[in-house]
Write an enzyme that holds these catalytic residues in place. Structure first.
Site, PDB file in Angstrom:
ATOM      1  N   ALA A  49     -37.770  37.240  46.091  1.00 27.81           N
ATOM      2  CA  ALA A  49     -36.635  37.797  47.440  1.00 27.81           C
ATOM      3  C   ALA A  49     -36.152  35.780  48.274  1.00 27.81           C
ATOM      4  CB  ALA A  49     -37.309  38.313  47.759  1.00 27.81           C
ATOM      5  N   THR A  50     -38.068  34.902  48.320  1.00 29.61           N
ATOM      6  CA  THR A  50     -37.445  33.364  49.560  1.00 29.61           C
ATOM      7  C   THR A  50     -36.033  32.816  48.923  1.00 29.61           C
ATOM      8  OG1 THR A  50     -39.927  33.884  49.546  1.00 29.61           O
ATOM      9  CG2 THR A  50     -39.306  31.824  50.045  1.00 29.61           C
ATOM     10  N   GLN A  53     -38.488  44.558  51.194  1.00 29.05           N
ATOM     11  CA  GLN A  53     -39.323  45.201  51.249  1.00 29.05           C
ATOM     12  C   GLN A  53     -38.249  47.096  51.234  1.00 29.05           C
ATOM     13  OE1 GLN A  53     -42.280  45.894  51.032  1.00 29.05           O
ATOM     14  NE2 GLN A  53     -42.802  44.208  51.850  1.00 29.05           N
ATOM     15  N   HIS A  85     -41.747  41.672  42.570  1.00 29.44           N
ATOM     16  CA  HIS A  85     -43.041  41.818  42.559  1.00 29.44           C
ATOM     17  C   HIS A  85     -43.616  43.533  43.949  1.00 29.44           C
ATOM     18  CE1 HIS A  85     -44.396  39.123  46.179  1.00 29.44           C
ATOM     19  NE2 HIS A  85     -43.288  39.343  46.025  1.00 29.44           N
ATOM     20  N   THR A 117     -33.086  27.812  33.849  1.00 33.60           N
ATOM     21  CA  THR A 117     -33.041  28.725  32.338  1.00 33.60           C
ATOM     22  C   THR A 117     -33.620  30.005  33.059  1.00 33.60           C
ATOM     23  OG1 THR A 117     -33.866  26.513  30.657  1.00 33.60           O
ATOM     24  CG2 THR A 117     -34.336  29.249  29.632  1.00 33.60           C
ATOM     25  N   CYS A 155     -52.024  34.229  59.005  1.00 29.33           N
ATOM     26  CA  CYS A 155     -53.555  33.244  59.195  1.00 29.33           C
ATOM     27  C   CYS A 155     -52.348  31.685  58.835  1.00 29.33           C
ATOM     28  CB  CYS A 155     -54.927  33.310  57.755  1.00 29.33           C
ATOM     29  SG  CYS A 155     -55.270  34.326  58.086  1.00 29.33           S
TER      30      CYS A 155
END
Ligand SMILES: *Cc1c(COP(=O)(O)O)cnc(C)c1O
Length: 397
Positions: A74-75, A182, A204, A243, A329
Site C-alpha cells: 500500500a505504501t 485496513q 499482509h 518482474t 518511535c
C-alpha cells in the site's frame, strides 16, 4: 520465544494463514517462470496464475482485471496514486486535498508534492475521528485535481464516509483516491458504487504475504491518467515496471478470497471480542475510547488511559501482550501519535494510549487474559502515581 506474548497488533501486520502459504509454495519452485515470458510453458503457467489472481482481486472490488496494478504494497500504491496523478494532471491544477489522520504513506508523498510547488489542504477531523463533508466541499477549488481520504484508519479504526466523498468528488470532476489497506477484506468495497477512481490495497494486513499490494486505477468514466513512478520493462501496462512476483500475487488473491468468505462471521466474532475487551477495561475510571463507537473496524479498539505513564504501561504489558502504543518511535525519540493529537488529546494522554488489533487467530481466552493483566497494571501504576504525589505534597508542606 518460549512463552510468546499474545499478538493483538493486527493493524501492523498479521500472521500468514497456512492456506495462503500452501497456495503460494508451488510458484517458488515448480512453477517458477516469469509471467512475461510468453514464448514457453514456464512463462504461460506463471502468466495463467497471475491472470487468475488478478481476476479474483478485480471481482472482489467490482472492477476490470486491467484496472489492477500490482505493487509492493500500500505504501507504493499510495505513492503511485498521489505522485502519479499529480505528475500527469498538473496542467489541470496543482491542488490536492487529504486529511490530517492519514497514514504516513499518504502524508509524506503530499509533503513531497508541496516541496515541488503543489498546494495541499489537510482537513481536520471531528472528536470522533471522522471528517465533515461540508468542510471537504468548502476546501474544493477549481484547481483541485485529487482528493485522498482513507477508508479505515490504521490507529483508531474509524470508517470515513467514502461513498459520499466519492460522489462529491465526481460532482466536481475531481479524482478520488482511497487508501484501503485496513479496510480491504474487512468491510465490503465496491469501486463502482462507491465512486472510487484509485484505491490502494495490501496483502499482509489480511493474512497474506508482505511485499505485495495493488493500486486500482479506473479506466473509464473517467479514465484516470497517472505517471509511472518506476520505469523499466513496461509490466502492468507501463504503470509499474518490474518482474511480477507470482507467488506473492497468488498469495494475495488467496488471502483476499479467504477474507471475503469469512468476512461476515469473522466480523461478528471480532466485534464480540472487541466489545468484551472494552467492557472489562472500562470498569476502571478515566479510560477513553478513541474514535467513533459505531463507525469502526470490527477488530479495532483504541483507548487512552488517564493517570498512567505511557512508557511504564508499555513496559508492564510487553511480556503478556503485543500491542501498539499511542506514540511513534522516530530517530528523535517518541512523539505522540498525529492521529490522537488530531482528536484533541494532549501529548501525555496520547502517549498513554493503546491500540488493540484483534484478528482471525485470537480467542476469547486470550482477550480475558489481556483484560485481566491490563486492569492489574493500570491499577498498580495509578497507585504508584498517587503514592508519589502524596510523598511530594507531604514533603512540600
Ligand atoms: C499498513 C498500511 C499502509 C502501508 O502498507 P504496506 O503494504 O505495508 O506498504 C498504508 N496505509 C495504511 C492505512 C496502512 O494501514
Amino acid at each position: 520465544m518460549s512463552n510468546p506474548p499474545i499478538y493483538l497488533d493486527c493493524h501492523a501486520t498479521t500472521p500468514m494463514d497456512s492456506r495462503v502459504l500452501k497456495a503460494m509454495l508451488p510458484y517458488f519452485t515448480e512453477h517458477f517462470g516469469n509471467p512475461s515470458s510468453i514464448i514457453h510453458a514456464y512463462g504461460w503457467e506463471a502468466e495463467a496464475a497471475v491472470k487468475q489472481a488478478r481476476e479474483l482481486i478485480a471481482n472482489t472490488i467490482n472492477c476490470e482485471p486491467v484496472e489492477i496494478i500490482f505493487t509492493s504494497g500500500a505504501t507504493e500504491a499510495n505513492n503511485l496514486a498521489i505522485k502519479g496523478v499529480a505528475e500527469a494532471n498538473f496542467n489541470r491544477g496543482r491542488h490536492l486535498i487529504t486529511i490530517a489522520t492519514e497514514h504516513r504513506a499518504v502524508l509524506d508523498p503530499c509533503r513531497y508534492l508541496e516541496s515541488l510547488g503543489f498546494e495541499i489542504t489537510y482537513l481536520s477531523v471531528s472528536k470522533n475521528g471522522l471528517i465533515d463533508l461540508n468542510q471537504l466541499e468548502k476546501a474544493i477549488k477549481p484547481e483541485t485535481i485529487l482528493v485522498s481520504v482513507m477508508a479505515a484508519n490504521n490507529e483508531i479504526g474509524v470508517l470515513q464516509p467514502i461513498s459520499a466523498i466519492g460522489e462529491m468528488c465526481h460532482q466536481h470532476q475531481i479524482l478520488f483516491h482511497t487508501d484501503a489497506a485496513q479496510a480491504i477484506g474487512k468491510i465490503p468495497l465496491d469501486v463502482k458504487s462507491m465512486n472510487m477512481d484509485l484505491m490502494s490495497l495490501t496483502a499482509h494486513k489480511i493474512y497474506g504475504p508482505k511485499g505485495i499490494g495493488a493500486l486500482y486505477v479506473r479506466r473509464r468514466n473517467p479514465k484516470v491518467r497517472i505517471s509511472s513512478q518506476i520505469q523499466g520493462g513496461s509490466q502492468e501496462r507501463g504503470m509499474r515496471s518490474g518482474t511480477l512476483s507470482t507467488p506473492q500475487i497468488v498469495g494475495f488473491a488467496k488471502a483476499l478470497e479467504l477474507a471475503l468468505e469469512e468476512m461476515e462471521s469473522e466480523s461478528k466474532r471480532q466485534i464480540q471480542l472487541r466489545d468484551s475487551l472494552w467492557q472489562q477495561i472500562s470498569q476502571l475510571e478515566g479510560i477513553h475510547l478513541n474514535g467513533d463507537r459505531q463507525r469502526r473496524l470490527p477488530g479495532n479498539l483504541n483507548i487512552s488511559i488517564e493517570g498512567v505513564d505511557g512508557a511504564a504501561l508499555l513496559l508492564g504489558l510487553q511480556p503478556t501482550v503485543a500491542v501498539s502504543s499511542g506514540s511513534a518511535c522516530s530517530s528523535t525519540g517518541t512523539t505522540p501519535s498525529h492521529v490522537l493529537t488530531a482528536l484533541g488529546h494532549s501529548p501525555s494522554l496520547a502517549n498513554a494510549s493503546l491500540r488493540f488489533g484483534i484478528g482471525r487467530f485470537n480467542t476469547s481466552e486470550e482477550i480475558d487474559q489481556v483484560a485481566k493483566q491490563l486492569l492489574t497494571i493500570i491499577s498498580s501504576l495509578r497507585k504508584a502515581q498517587n503514592y508519589r504525589d502524596a510523598i511530594l505534597s507531604n514533603h512540600q508542606s
